[in-house]
Design an enzyme around this catalytic site. Structure first.
Site, PDB file in Angstrom:
ATOM      1  N   ASP A  67      36.934  35.710  37.262  1.00 15.53           N
ATOM      2  CA  ASP A  67      36.313  36.767  36.466  1.00 15.53           C
ATOM      3  C   ASP A  67      36.609  36.620  34.974  1.00 15.53           C
ATOM      4  OD1 ASP A  67      39.000  37.329  36.801  1.00 15.53           O
ATOM      5  OD2 ASP A  67      38.716  39.256  37.766  1.00 15.53           O
ATOM      6  N   HIS A 138      41.527  46.566  44.551  1.00 16.24           N
ATOM      7  CA  HIS A 138      40.457  45.720  44.019  1.00 16.24           C
ATOM      8  C   HIS A 138      40.847  44.241  44.059  1.00 16.24           C
ATOM      9  CE1 HIS A 138      42.221  46.242  39.738  1.00 16.24           C
ATOM     10  NE2 HIS A 138      42.302  44.954  39.992  1.00 16.24           N
ATOM     11  N   GLU A 143      35.675  46.628  42.575  1.00 20.18           N
ATOM     12  CA  GLU A 143      36.408  47.891  42.659  1.00 20.18           C
ATOM     13  C   GLU A 143      35.972  48.666  43.897  1.00 20.18           C
ATOM     14  OE1 GLU A 143      38.742  48.609  40.675  1.00 20.18           O
ATOM     15  OE2 GLU A 143      38.373  47.559  38.791  1.00 20.18           O
TER      16      GLU A 143
HETATM   17  C1  F6R Z   1      42.261  38.939  37.673  1.00 24.37           C
HETATM   18  C2  F6R Z   1      42.022  39.630  38.920  1.00 24.37           C
HETATM   19  C3  F6R Z   1      42.548  41.014  39.150  1.00 24.37           C
HETATM   20  C4  F6R Z   1      44.067  41.034  39.336  1.00 24.37           C
HETATM   21  C5  F6R Z   1      44.539  42.439  39.693  1.00 24.37           C
HETATM   22  C6  F6R Z   1      46.046  42.501  39.725  1.00 24.37           C
HETATM   23  O1  F6R Z   1      41.621  37.680  37.652  1.00 24.37           O
HETATM   24  O2  F6R Z   1      41.360  39.109  39.744  1.00 24.37           O
HETATM   25  O3  F6R Z   1      41.942  41.539  40.292  1.00 24.37           O
HETATM   26  O4  F6R Z   1      44.425  40.149  40.348  1.00 24.37           O
HETATM   27  O5  F6R Z   1      44.067  43.359  38.765  1.00 24.37           O
HETATM   28  O6  F6R Z   1      46.545  42.358  38.428  1.00 24.37           O
HETATM   29  P1  F6R Z   1      48.088  42.125  38.141  1.00 24.37           P
HETATM   30  O7  F6R Z   1      48.430  40.798  38.697  1.00 24.37           O
HETATM   31  O8  F6R Z   1      48.214  42.152  36.635  1.00 24.37           O
HETATM   32  O9  F6R Z   1      48.819  43.227  38.824  1.00 24.37           O
END
Ligand code: F6R
Length: 240
Positions: A67, A138, A143
């Site tokens: 993404d 998500h 989402e």
């Molecule tokens: C980013 C992604 C998001 C993160 C998720 C968790 O490429 O795919 O879905 O994996 O928001 O984020 P962190 O690791 O910062 O808790």
């Protein structure tokens, strides 16, 4: 789903890197599906160390990221392209021309989503897809909702995600309100998936995913439709 409970973040990162390294060793021109966020940073550091030690080679590796914010310039230090360069690509012997992130500066987001989807499909899907999980379940920018879009698409960010990502920006107001994201169908086209989760804040989402049923209220639950998923979590994320 296989579950590997690690004692802490470090162990989770080491175990994740071992699985990615194994794929790279078996297939030197493997396609790695990669994620941003704070969770995989430790794993990327382990991969960098393995590369520097001569144990893994990125020379023929291709990467596709999940993404990107939209709109955003790839040179913006908050873009996911910048993040990947900074946390992995700049430190290993990868050919940057073989690293792909949706183009946050594309003129037409919908066209870019179509192009990226076709591109990932033309590669035959990733050999391994690395995922993190949001506190609300998500995956990438898919989402919780009443419906999910299976393919790469432009999507609005929820308040929860804007809040969670605000720590990387000067304020929540500066977080882009849209993103380009692979859909759950794109993600499920990977041959193998690992999903990393650490910290108590991820406990509820991990439990919902591990329940074994599928619901759009927890996009991560769609991983139950894949037959090669390994969940790597620390004790906090597993036990709460
Ligand atoms: C980013 C992604 C998001 C993160 C998720 C968790 O490429 O795919 O879905 O994996 O928001 O984020 P962190 O690791 O910062 O808790």
């Amino acid at each position: 789903m296989k579950v590997l409970v690690c004692k802490d973040y470090k162990e989770m990162s080491v175990e994740g890197a071992k699985i990615v390294a194994e794929v790279m060793t078996k297939k030197p021109n493997a396609i790695l599906g990669l994620a941003t966020g704070s969770t995989p940073v430790g794993m990327y550091q382990e991969l960098i160390a393995l590369n520097k030690a001569g144990k893994i080679d990125f020379k023929d590796i291709t990467t596709v990221n999940l993404d990107e914010y939209y709109p955003i310039e790839p040179t913006n230090d908050q873009s996911y392209r910048y993040f990947m360069n900074d946390n992995l690509f700049n430190h290993v012997n990868i050919d940057k021309n073989k690293t792909f992130v949706p183009l946050g500066n594309a003129k037409d987001g919908e066209e870019e989503a179509k192009r990226y989807e076709a591109f990932v499909r033309s590669l035959g899907g990733a050999d391994i897809q690395v995922l993190g999980i949001g506190r609300n379940g998500h995956i990438a920018f898919n989402e919780p909702d009443t419906e999910l879009v299976p393919v790469t698409h432009v999507t609005g960010l929820t308040e929860d995600t804007i809040d969670a990502n605000a720590r990387f920006f000067a304020s929540a107001d500066e977080v882009p309100k849209q993103a380009l994201t692979m859909g759950m169908g794109t993600i499920l086209s990977a041959k193998k998936i690992i999903i990393l989760a650490n910290g108590k804040g991820k406990h509820d989402a991990v439990m919902k995913m591990l329940k074994g049923t599928v619901t759009t209220s927890c996009p991560a639950s769609f991983l139950n439709l894949h037959d090669d998923v390994t969940v790597l979590c620390d004790e906090d994320a597993y036990k709460g």
